[in-house]
Motif scaffolding. Structure first.
Motif, PDB file in Angstrom:
ATOM      1  N   TYR A 259       2.061 -40.105  50.108  1.00 12.02           N
ATOM      2  CA  TYR A 259       1.579 -39.821  51.460  1.00 12.02           C
ATOM      3  C   TYR A 259       0.069 -40.023  51.514  1.00 12.02           C
ATOM      4  CZ  TYR A 259       6.155 -37.618  51.549  1.00 12.02           C
ATOM      5  OH  TYR A 259       7.503 -37.389  51.444  1.00 12.02           O
TER       6      TYR A 259
ATOM      7  N   ASN B  55      -3.685 -25.011  52.828  1.00 13.28           N
ATOM      8  CA  ASN B  55      -3.160 -26.390  52.891  1.00 13.28           C
ATOM      9  C   ASN B  55      -4.296 -27.408  53.004  1.00 13.28           C
ATOM     10  OD1 ASN B  55      -0.626 -25.288  52.827  1.00 13.28           O
ATOM     11  ND2 ASN B  55       0.137 -26.379  54.620  1.00 13.28           N
ATOM     12  N   THR B  56      -5.335 -27.218  52.225  1.00 11.41           N
ATOM     13  CA  THR B  56      -6.515 -28.060  52.349  1.00 11.41           C
ATOM     14  C   THR B  56      -7.046 -28.459  50.978  1.00 11.41           C
ATOM     15  OG1 THR B  56      -7.128 -26.963  54.419  1.00 11.41           O
ATOM     16  CG2 THR B  56      -8.840 -28.242  53.320  1.00 11.41           C
TER      17      THR B  56
ATOM     18  N   VAL C 204       4.824 -34.742  53.997  1.00 12.90           N
ATOM     19  CA  VAL C 204       3.496 -34.180  54.209  1.00 12.90           C
ATOM     20  C   VAL C 204       2.709 -35.110  55.112  1.00 12.90           C
ATOM     21  CG1 VAL C 204       1.343 -33.488  53.102  1.00 12.90           C
ATOM     22  CG2 VAL C 204       3.524 -33.097  51.931  1.00 12.90           C
ATOM     23  N   GLN C 205       2.049 -34.536  56.091  1.00 15.19           N
ATOM     24  CA  GLN C 205       1.119 -35.298  56.920  1.00 15.19           C
ATOM     25  C   GLN C 205      -0.293 -34.850  56.594  1.00 15.19           C
ATOM     26  OE1 GLN C 205       2.694 -34.606  60.902  1.00 15.19           O
ATOM     27  NE2 GLN C 205       3.583 -36.659  60.882  1.00 15.19           N
TER      28      GLN C 205
ATOM     29  N   ALA D 170      -6.648 -31.822  55.561  1.00 13.78           N
ATOM     30  CA  ALA D 170      -5.696 -30.784  55.947  1.00 13.78           C
ATOM     31  C   ALA D 170      -4.286 -31.346  55.923  1.00 13.78           C
ATOM     32  CB  ALA D 170      -6.027 -30.267  57.344  1.00 13.78           C
ATOM     33  N   ALA D 171      -3.367 -30.587  55.363  1.00 13.62           N
ATOM     34  CA  ALA D 171      -1.981 -31.024  55.240  1.00 13.62           C
ATOM     35  C   ALA D 171      -1.065 -30.161  56.084  1.00 13.62           C
ATOM     36  CB  ALA D 171      -1.545 -30.960  53.784  1.00 13.62           C
ATOM     37  N   SER D 172      -0.053 -30.802  56.616  1.00 11.94           N
ATOM     38  CA  SER D 172       0.955 -30.067  57.379  1.00 11.94           C
ATOM     39  C   SER D 172       2.073 -29.633  56.447  1.00 11.94           C
ATOM     40  CB  SER D 172       1.532 -30.955  58.479  1.00 11.94           C
ATOM     41  OG  SER D 172       2.240 -32.037  57.895  1.00 11.94           O
ATOM     42  N   GLY D 173       2.891 -28.694  56.899  1.00  9.78           N
ATOM     43  CA  GLY D 173       4.084 -28.314  56.165  1.00  9.78           C
ATOM     44  C   GLY D 173       3.856 -27.240  55.125  1.00  9.78           C
ATOM     45  N   ARG D 174       4.963 -26.775  54.566  1.00 10.65           N
ATOM     46  CA  ARG D 174       4.925 -25.680  53.603  1.00 10.65           C
ATOM     47  C   ARG D 174       5.020 -26.166  52.169  1.00 10.65           C
ATOM     48  NH1 ARG D 174       9.016 -21.245  56.410  1.00 10.65           N
ATOM     49  NH2 ARG D 174       7.883 -21.062  58.396  1.00 10.65           N
TER      50      ARG D 174
ATOM     51  N   PHE E 164       2.784 -28.222  50.615  1.00 10.50           N
ATOM     52  CA  PHE E 164       1.501 -28.717  50.104  1.00 10.50           C
ATOM     53  C   PHE E 164       1.313 -28.365  48.636  1.00 10.50           C
ATOM     54  CE2 PHE E 164      -2.772 -30.150  50.250  1.00 10.50           C
ATOM     55  CZ  PHE E 164      -3.565 -29.204  49.618  1.00 10.50           C
TER      56      PHE E 164
END
Length: 122
Positions: free
Chosen positions: A111, A77-78, A2-3, A23-27, A29
């Protein structure tokens, strides 16, 4: 993996409010508990608030109870941190973090974002 990226920090007067976003990247979260920590100059990292994966459980530092609210939207994703009645001693860099357990202990989070500066002026 996760970024994370925080936003919403800035300069606010004593007693004011800010809403921080992460805000997070990827699926993945929704698989992670999320938390906010902060670090003031020359001080250690401090837990602020945490929220479980589904958002049904929240935890706060005693200093944050009644004034801060953590929330999340897994479809966006937030995660957010609403901060009210801010105090000068809460000036710090605020970080969001993701981990597999909903705890107040930093090392449980795998992360971390880069942080956003919050300055409370008197």
């Amino acid at each position: 993996q996760v970024q994370l990226g925080e936003s919403g920090g800035g300069l606010v007067q004593v007693g004011g409010s800010l809403r921080l976003s992460c805000a997070a990247s990827g699926r993945t979260f929704r698989l992670y508990a999320m938390a906010w920590f902060r670090q003031a100059p020359e001080k250690g990292r401090e837990f602020v608030a945490a929220i479980s994966r589904g958002g049904t459980s929240t935890y706060y530092a005693d200093s944050a109870k009644g004034r801060f609210t953590i929330s999340r939207d897994n479809d966006k994703n937030t995660v957010w941190l609403q901060m009210n009645s801010l105090k000068p001693e809460e000036t710090a860099v605020y970080y969001c973090a993701a981990g597999l357990k909903t705890t107040s202990w930093g090392p449980d989070y795998n992360y971390w974002g880069q942080g956003t500066q919050v300055t409370v002026s008197s």
